[in-house]
Write a protein that holds these residues in place. Structure first.
Motif, mmCIF file in Angstrom:
data_model
loop_
_atom_site.group_PDB
_atom_site.id
_atom_site.type_symbol
_atom_site.label_atom_id
_atom_site.label_comp_id
_atom_site.label_asym_id
_atom_site.label_seq_id
_atom_site.Cartn_x
_atom_site.Cartn_y
_atom_site.Cartn_z
ATOM 1 N N SER A 256 0.855 -1.183 0.000
ATOM 2 C CA SER A 256 0.000 0.000 0.000
ATOM 3 C C SER A 256 0.886 1.226 0.000
ATOM 4 O O SER A 256 2.023 1.203 0.482
ATOM 5 C CB SER A 256 -0.935 0.002 1.212
ATOM 6 N N MET A 257 0.340 2.304 -0.542
ATOM 7 C CA MET A 257 1.078 3.550 -0.603
ATOM 8 C C MET A 257 1.457 3.995 0.810
ATOM 9 O O MET A 257 2.570 4.451 1.050
ATOM 10 C CB MET A 257 0.196 4.599 -1.261
ATOM 11 N N ILE A 258 0.530 3.830 1.747
ATOM 12 C CA ILE A 258 0.795 4.290 3.112
ATOM 13 C C ILE A 258 1.887 3.433 3.742
ATOM 14 O O ILE A 258 2.736 3.920 4.484
ATOM 15 C CB ILE A 258 -0.499 4.295 3.970
ATOM 16 N N GLY A 259 1.919 2.130 3.393
ATOM 17 C CA GLY A 259 2.970 1.253 3.894
ATOM 18 C C GLY A 259 4.328 1.705 3.394
ATOM 19 O O GLY A 259 5.293 1.819 4.155
ATOM 20 N N GLU A 260 4.375 1.983 2.082
ATOM 21 C CA GLU A 260 5.616 2.467 1.484
ATOM 22 C C GLU A 260 6.065 3.770 2.155
ATOM 23 O O GLU A 260 7.232 3.963 2.437
ATOM 24 C CB GLU A 260 5.371 2.760 0.003
ATOM 25 N N TYR A 261 5.091 4.616 2.395
ATOM 26 C CA TYR A 261 5.374 5.927 3.005
ATOM 27 C C TYR A 261 5.986 5.762 4.389
ATOM 28 O O TYR A 261 7.018 6.349 4.709
ATOM 29 C CB TYR A 261 4.070 6.725 3.065
ATOM 30 N N LEU A 262 5.362 4.905 5.209
ATOM 31 C CA LEU A 262 5.821 4.759 6.593
ATOM 32 C C LEU A 262 7.157 4.044 6.684
ATOM 33 O O LEU A 262 7.890 4.190 7.651
ATOM 34 C CB LEU A 262 4.779 4.000 7.418
ATOM 35 N N ARG A 263 7.469 3.221 5.672
ATOM 36 C CA ARG A 263 8.683 2.415 5.740
ATOM 37 C C ARG A 263 9.932 3.172 5.297
ATOM 38 O O ARG A 263 11.030 2.648 5.380
ATOM 39 C CB ARG A 263 8.526 1.158 4.888
ATOM 40 N N GLN A 264 9.780 4.387 4.801
ATOM 41 C CA GLN A 264 10.968 5.145 4.398
ATOM 42 C C GLN A 264 11.831 5.435 5.619
ATOM 43 O O GLN A 264 11.317 5.534 6.730
ATOM 44 C CB GLN A 264 10.550 6.475 3.758
ATOM 45 N N ARG A 265 13.145 5.591 5.373
ATOM 46 C CA ARG A 265 14.028 5.889 6.502
ATOM 47 C C ARG A 265 13.659 7.247 7.100
ATOM 48 O O ARG A 265 13.441 7.396 8.284
ATOM 49 C CB ARG A 265 15.479 5.896 6.028
ATOM 50 N N ARG A 266 13.593 8.245 6.234
ATOM 51 C CA ARG A 266 13.153 9.568 6.656
ATOM 52 C C ARG A 266 11.814 9.847 5.994
ATOM 53 O O ARG A 266 11.722 9.857 4.778
ATOM 54 C CB ARG A 266 14.160 10.630 6.226
ATOM 55 N N VAL A 267 10.806 10.060 6.805
ATOM 56 C CA VAL A 267 9.458 10.225 6.278
ATOM 57 C C VAL A 267 9.107 11.716 6.254
ATOM 58 O O VAL A 267 9.037 12.349 7.307
ATOM 59 C CB VAL A 267 8.441 9.475 7.156
ATOM 60 N N PRO A 268 8.886 12.287 5.060
ATOM 61 C CA PRO A 268 8.516 13.703 5.018
ATOM 62 C C PRO A 268 7.127 13.925 5.601
ATOM 63 O O PRO A 268 6.193 13.182 5.277
ATOM 64 C CB PRO A 268 8.540 14.041 3.525
ATOM 65 N N THR A 269 7.003 14.898 6.487
ATOM 66 C CA THR A 269 5.687 15.272 7.005
ATOM 67 C C THR A 269 5.502 16.774 6.812
ATOM 68 O O THR A 269 6.466 17.485 6.558
ATOM 69 C CB THR A 269 5.547 14.943 8.509
#
Lengths: 295, 305
Positions: free
Chosen positions: B176-189
């Motif tokens: 899922s896109m959200i899974g990919e997003y959360l799994r990044q080393r640095r997550v842009p918010t």
């Protein structure tokens, strides 16, 4: 992990250096927060983003205002019933210190302590940081659906039906309730919720406005542009309130029957009952106090 | 025994669902890619939803129920291809369902169709307007697929059709896109924003689909997991580090990077980490008695880096 431990040690050290009164405040606060009957998930958040731990970390300045600046005195706070309730209060003073003081009163002096939920204006959720802190402290974007759900979950919701009309009222209109919205009454009928009238004495004099250039405000993206003794003369500092004495009076809970979809005329009659109750509290409050600052 | 045809069966969620349904249903599926190591009694046809061969599958397999999750939800293909596969593919599928006497249809939409906005009420029900395209036009095909299938419910009431809108799905298998997003080393918010976000475990999504089939549900249903946390907590629990960026900088940056293919989502997706989209799952719970098995901690653990 190591940094977290270090940070905690540093926090403890700084805590030890704080003056005694602050430490006492903090202890009192912890004690009260522990007693709040809220449902939190395993990460310490409620369904609408409220987080008592964040409140604990950040509420100290407001608490200092409550105790030492506005010297808030509450009257008949035990009238707020357990479970769902709508607190309907007057709104004044250019900045919503009245909201914060009512919320703190419910946290510090109600038994058991309660975290009051606020209904924020829509644009609050578009402001960076403000939106997050508002949510952590218990406010939510003021849609009727959200308010109804909170009431159904047994929360205590604070509403200012005067809205900005009240907040930016002029000094000569102090303790005169502005037009009330009717949304809160429809919600109370729909969710079968008792209404507690609340009168804040003091806030109406904290930052006397002499004029309000609404158009100019709108141009600057603000809900109002008040002219007070200190604003815009002193710039941003001018929005700070004077150290008036706050009294918060709680009225007897009012129970209303009827259909939430009734005509405005019928709803208005019920709203009028609430306004009258608040005005009665005004009368009492103004009679009982000795001075605006000494109170 | 009922026979279920699953579109997108080779994806993470498709595989989980196939295994979950095997006890009580015959299972077959279609996908564009093969499923290596599939259970022996599951037939997988490698076809394109838009092609003639897809119709042949209905003829040869003669399924009685269809679970439609074979949609392109990422942006690695062009907008045209995405639209073509999702919208036209779904239209074909609906036509086949009518012609080949399908009795139950379950379409897997998502909570994203509601869109993220500052004035969203909390815990929206299924009648809330689908506002995703207001600020996120790239979602229009998925919104249209949802609308298309919802209209199908009324046009063909004899087919038990359900549209499921699960909240953010996380898990070991699902992509899922959200899974990919959360799994990044640095997550842009987005600096200064931290909305509440609901999550559900992939196994619970499979369970919800199975329940939908068992009950023969008809209608549109939000499917909600165990609860909500601020997005910053989700990032922390996934073992990543949040990287707050000022919005005026972030939006044009992501816009450019997306066009150059260096970021997997367009700038409109930022709204989902800025404003809340929270759903009420009451209707589904009332209809099926569904209770998510996986708690928030287990959900985040399943995507931990």
């Amino acid at each position: 992990m190591a940094t977290r431990g270090f940070r905690r040690a540093l926090g403890d050290l700084l805590g030890g250096l704080l003056p005694l009164s602050v430490r006492d405040l903090r202890r009192e606060l912890d004690d009260r927060i522990r007693k709040i009957p809220t449902r939190l998930n395993e990460f310490g958040y409620d369904p609408w983003g409220l987080c008592p731990a964040t409140v604990r970390e950040t509420v100290l300045p407001a608490l200092a205002l409550y105790k030492y600046y506005f010297r808030v005195e509450t009257h008949d706070i035990e009238r707020v019933p357990p479970g769902r309730a709508l607190l309907i209060a007057n709104h004044a003073g250019q900045l919503p210190f009245d909201a914060a003081m009512i919320a703190l009163a419910m946290l510090l002096e109600a038994e058991p302590p309660r975290l009051v939920r606020g209904m924020a204006e829509y644009w609050v959720s578009e402001l960076p940081w403000v939106s997050v802190y508002a949510a952590r402290a218990g406010a939510a974007s003021g849609t009727p659906d959200t308010c109804r759900e909170m009431l159904e979950a047994g929360e205590c919701v604070l509403v200012f039906p005067e809205g900005v009309r009240g907040m930016n009222k002029l000094y000569k209109e102090r303790y005169e309730l502005q037009r009330f919205g009717t949304g809160f009454m429809r919600l109370a009928l729909e969710a079968q919720t008792p209404i507690v009238p609340v009168a804040v004495i003091g806030s109406e004099e904290q930052n006397p406005g002499f004029a309000n250039f609404e158009r100019l405000g709108r141009l600057l993206g603000m809900p109002a542009f008040p002219i007070t003794a200190t604003f815009p003369l002193l710039g941003p500092l001018g929005i700070l309130p004077m150290p008036v004495k706050y009294h918060v009076y709680f009225g007897e809970p009012l129970h209303f029957q009827g259909s939430p979809t009734d005509d405005d005329a019928i709803i208005d009659e019920k709203v009028e009952t609430v306004k009258t109750a608040i005005e009665k509290l005004f009368e009492r409050g103004l009679r009982e106090r000795h001075g605006v600052f000494s109170g | 025994m009922e026979k279920v045809l699953i579109t997108g069966i080779s994806g993470g969620q498709g595989r989980l669902l196939a295994r979950r349904l095997l006890d009580s249903f015959e299972v077959c599926g279609v996908d564009r890619v093969a499923w290596e190591g599939r259970p022996k009694n599951v037939a997988v046809h490698q076809v394109d939803l838009r092609k003639r061969k897809f119709e042949d599958v209905f003829r040869t397999e003669q399924p009685t129920a269809v679970v439609h999750m074979g949609m392109v939800r990422h942006f690695r293909v062009s907008e045209q291809v995405r639209h073509d596969v999702n919208v036209r593919g779904t239209k074909q599928l609906l036509d086949h369902c009518v012609h080949y006497g399908i009795q139950k249809l379950v379409m897997i939409s998502s909570s994203y169709v509601y869109g993220a906005a500052a004035d969203n009420p909390f815990y929206m029900d299924e009648d809330s307007p689908l506002g995703a395209t207001r600020s996120y036009p790239e979602m229009r095909d998925l919104v249209e697929v949802d609308t298309l299938t919802s209209a199908f419910i009324w046009k063909y009431p004899h087919i038990r059709t359900a549209v499921l809108r699960p909240v953010n799905v996380l898990g070991y298998y699902v992509h899922s896109m959200i899974g990919e997003y959360l799994r990044q080393r640095r997550v842009p918010t987005v600096m200064g924003f931290d909305p509440m976000m609901q999550f559900i475990h992939e196994e619970d999504v499979s369970e919800a689909i199975a329940l939908t089939l068992q009950h023969g549900l008809q209608g549109v249903f939000n499917v909600v997991g165990p609860g909500a946390v601020p997005v910053s907590v989700a990032i922390r629990e996934a073992g990543s580090t949040a990287w707050p960026m000022p919005e005026p900088l972030m939006r044009p940056l992501i816009d450019r990077l997306f066009r150059w293919g260096m970021v997997p989502y367009p700038a409109g997706a930022m709204d989902y980490i800025k404003y809340p989209v929270t759903l009420s799952g009451k209707r589904f719970v009332d209809a099926t008695g569904f209770r998510p098995l996986f708690g928030l901690e287990e959900i985040f653990h399943s995507v931990r880096r």
